[in-house]
Design a protein around this motif. Structure first.
Motif, PDB file in Angstrom:
ATOM      1  N   ALA A 277       0.820  -1.210   0.000  1.00  0.00           N
ATOM      2  CA  ALA A 277       0.000   0.000   0.000  1.00  0.00           C
ATOM      3  C   ALA A 277       0.855   1.261   0.000  1.00  0.00           C
ATOM      4  O   ALA A 277       0.524   2.254  -0.666  1.00  0.00           O
ATOM      5  N   LEU A 278       1.957   1.248   0.742  1.00  0.00           N
ATOM      6  CA  LEU A 278       2.815   2.434   0.817  1.00  0.00           C
ATOM      7  C   LEU A 278       3.429   2.759  -0.545  1.00  0.00           C
ATOM      8  O   LEU A 278       3.513   3.927  -0.935  1.00  0.00           O
ATOM      9  N   LYS A 279       3.837   1.720  -1.287  1.00  0.00           N
ATOM     10  CA  LYS A 279       4.417   1.942  -2.598  1.00  0.00           C
ATOM     11  C   LYS A 279       3.378   2.482  -3.577  1.00  0.00           C
ATOM     12  O   LYS A 279       3.679   3.360  -4.409  1.00  0.00           O
ATOM     13  N   LEU A 389      -9.053 -11.673  -1.818  1.00  0.00           N
ATOM     14  CA  LEU A 389      -8.251 -10.456  -1.632  1.00  0.00           C
ATOM     15  C   LEU A 389      -8.563  -9.812  -0.291  1.00  0.00           C
ATOM     16  O   LEU A 389      -9.708  -9.843   0.174  1.00  0.00           O
ATOM     17  N   SER A 390      -7.548  -9.208   0.327  1.00  0.00           N
ATOM     18  CA  SER A 390      -7.764  -8.458   1.565  1.00  0.00           C
ATOM     19  C   SER A 390      -6.734  -7.341   1.661  1.00  0.00           C
ATOM     20  O   SER A 390      -5.716  -7.351   0.970  1.00  0.00           O
ATOM     21  N   GLY A 391      -7.019  -6.385   2.527  1.00  0.00           N
ATOM     22  CA  GLY A 391      -6.164  -5.199   2.651  1.00  0.00           C
ATOM     23  C   GLY A 391      -6.828  -3.999   2.006  1.00  0.00           C
ATOM     24  O   GLY A 391      -7.614  -4.138   1.061  1.00  0.00           O
ATOM     25  N   GLY A 392      -6.514  -2.809   2.510  1.00  0.00           N
ATOM     26  CA  GLY A 392      -7.162  -1.592   2.001  1.00  0.00           C
ATOM     27  C   GLY A 392      -6.959  -1.382   0.517  1.00  0.00           C
ATOM     28  O   GLY A 392      -7.904  -1.068  -0.217  1.00  0.00           O
ATOM     29  N   SER A 393      -5.734  -1.575   0.018  1.00  0.00           N
ATOM     30  CA  SER A 393      -5.461  -1.345  -1.403  1.00  0.00           C
ATOM     31  C   SER A 393      -6.056  -2.427  -2.289  1.00  0.00           C
ATOM     32  O   SER A 393      -6.187  -2.241  -3.496  1.00  0.00           O
ATOM     33  N   ALA A 394      -6.420  -3.568  -1.703  1.00  0.00           N
ATOM     34  CA  ALA A 394      -7.074  -4.635  -2.468  1.00  0.00           C
ATOM     35  C   ALA A 394      -8.504  -4.257  -2.841  1.00  0.00           C
ATOM     36  O   ALA A 394      -9.136  -4.948  -3.645  1.00  0.00           O
ATOM     37  N   CYS A 395      -8.999  -3.158  -2.258  1.00  0.00           N
ATOM     38  CA  CYS A 395     -10.357  -2.698  -2.553  1.00  0.00           C
ATOM     39  C   CYS A 395     -10.434  -1.864  -3.832  1.00  0.00           C
ATOM     40  O   CYS A 395     -11.520  -1.397  -4.191  1.00  0.00           O
ATOM     41  N   LEU A 396      -9.302  -1.655  -4.510  1.00  0.00           N
ATOM     42  CA  LEU A 396      -9.331  -0.888  -5.754  1.00  0.00           C
ATOM     43  C   LEU A 396     -10.299  -1.527  -6.738  1.00  0.00           C
ATOM     44  O   LEU A 396     -10.201  -2.722  -7.029  1.00  0.00           O
ATOM     45  N   PRO A 397     -11.266  -0.775  -7.270  1.00  0.00           N
ATOM     46  CA  PRO A 397     -12.219  -1.329  -8.239  1.00  0.00           C
ATOM     47  C   PRO A 397     -11.493  -1.948  -9.426  1.00  0.00           C
ATOM     48  O   PRO A 397     -10.512  -1.397  -9.931  1.00  0.00           O
TER      49      PRO A 397
END
Length: 465
Positions: A277-279, A389-397
């Motif tokens: 996510a940071l990258k 999928l999991s993690g905040g950035s995995a929520c990208l549409p």
């Protein structure tokens, strides 16, 4: 009809309770008086209009009412009207109730009623859930619909140079303070980020030491029962699966984890890519600066990533489209992005765009599936074809659809057939909801938690990874 029901409940309320705890074997229904001519399914609908406690009172009237009240259909109806989705309750009670290792409970369905499950779930104590991610921590009550708070893990973790026990103690005390709860009053479920990925003896020792440190710290704080389990497994549970591949886009890295019957298959191999996510946020920051789009802080960039960015189905085709979109960031005003919207997520598949020398997400998943296929761990090969999928950035549409498409093109037909990628079931809180499933089980905390008296003499045997 309402008068008769009220009269029956009044009789039940005044009936002596000495026989309430006995088990009855009903072979034939006795007379129901005025209800004899009413079909059984209609009687069940009448019972379903009552509250569960009133339905139990009805069972005290006579054997026939007891037989009706104990019908699974009635209690399935009551369970369906709980705050948790019925599908999640059914999955948890039929797959997770016996703890680890995972055992389905279909073989004992005949011996356990849904009325018993409902009753036991109502008596389960509320638990504290802490989903301690590498970047952000989510915490809250198991009885709540969602986490009650979240914070940056590195801020709450204390001085990184201090001993592990001190940092853990600082971390847990901070969370308990924010929740305004005493540690000794409730069990706790802690999710652990996947670390020390390989299956070497040194990695096993490091994982064991971390888990023992968590148990030791919490028991020193007088927590009555502790369940510590890795995030990848919890994310899989939240998708109502016990086997599959769990992908977590963490703060620094992305892990691809094969899980069979709730156990991480490290011998098969956990794949890790150097994109997290940071990258993604840093790369979007670079794109904004290249296009002379000014912003106040990294928080603004992260907000733009969450609100405007997506993953293109076909990257080259997307470059030819007008993808301009705008959103407002509080305190910063309006921002308009174009190609930056899909270029950010593209580095998951083409890391070289961001100058990172690592394999793409689809390549890591394909490699993991190939290892699972060759390992012959079970009689079939369908267990690893579900990807969660999991993690905040995995929520990208668009991420789930793009990954599934790439896997279909990359894998051999024999493996690609049946592959399914599931979007994070509960967004950035997916692992937290997996912990919630466990915390509300009718058998919790018995089969999932370690108590202090169990931990000291048997710590090395009780800690399952």
């Amino acid at each position: 009809m309402a008068t008769i029901l009220r009269r029956i409940i009044e009789l039940a309320a005044n009936r002596p309770s000495s026989g309430a705890g006995r088990t009855w074997q009903i072979s034939a229904r006795s007379s129901l008086g005025s209800f004899d001519e009413i079909p059984e399914d209609v009687l069940l609908q009448i019972l379903s209009l009552l509250e569960p406690k009133d339905a139990i009172k009805m069972s005290l009237v006579c054997k026939s009412w007891r037989s009706l009240v104990s019908d699974d259909r009635l209690w399935i109806f009551f369970l369906q009207h709980q705050p948790e989705p019925w599908e999640a309750i059914f999955f948890a009670e039929t797959n997770l109730r016996m703890g680890h290792p995972i055992q389905t409970f279909s073989h004992e369905m005949h011996g356990l009623s849904f009325m018993s499950i409902f009753s036991k779930r109502a008596q389960v104590p509320g638990s504290v859930i802490i989903d301690g991610g590498s970047g952000y921590c989510k915490f809250g009550w198991s009885k709540y619909d969602r986490p009650s708070g979240r914070s940056a893990t590195f801020v709450e973790f204390g001085n990184i140079e201090s001993p592990m026990h001190s940092r853990l103690r600082h971390f847990f005390f901070t969370i308990y303070s924010r929740m305004q709860v005493k540690p000794h009053s409730h069990p706790i479920v802690v999710s652990i980020p996947l670390i020390h990925y390989d299956d070497t003896e040194s990695a096993k020792a490091s994982r064991r030491q971390l888990k023992e440190a968590i148990y030791s710290t919490l028991f020193d704080m007088n927590v009555p029962a502790v369940c510590a389990i890795d995030q990848a497994t919890l994310a899989l549970y939240s998708a109502r699966r016990t086997s599959g591949i769990s992908i977590n886009i963490g703060f620094h890295v992305t892990s691809v984890v094969p899980i069979l019957n709730g156990k991480v298959m490290r011998k098969v191999g956990v794949e890790v890519t150097g994109i997290g996510a940071l990258k993604l946020t840093s790369f979007l920051k670079e794109l904004l600066m290249q296009n002379n789009i000014s912003f106040g802080s990294l928080y603004t960039v992260r907000t733009l990533k969450e609100k405007l960015c997506y993953v293109a189905s076909d990257y080259n085709a997307e470059l030819c489209k007008n993808t301009e979109a705008s959103c407002e960031v509080a305190g910063e005003g309006w921002f308009t992005l174009s190609k930056e919207r899909f270029q950010t997520g593209e580095i998951l598949f083409q890391p070289r765009i961001a100058g990172v020398r690592t394999m793409g997400l689809h390549q890591a998943v394909a490699l993991c599936m190939d290892h699972c296929h060759d390992s012959e761990l079970s009689t079939g090969d369908s267990w690893f074809k579900t990807v969660v999928l999991s993690g905040g950035s995995a929520c990208l549409p668009g991420l789930a659809e793009r990954l599934e498409k790439e896997l279909q093109e990359l894998l051999p037909l024999s493996i690609a057939n049946g592959v399914r990628v599931i979007h994070p079931p509960y967004g950035m809180d997916t692992a937290w909801f997996g912990a919630k499933l466990i915390s509300n089980l009718s058998t919790f905390p018995t089969h999932w938690c370690v108590k202090k008296k169990q931990f000291r003499p048997k710590s090395r045997f009780n800690l399952i990874w």
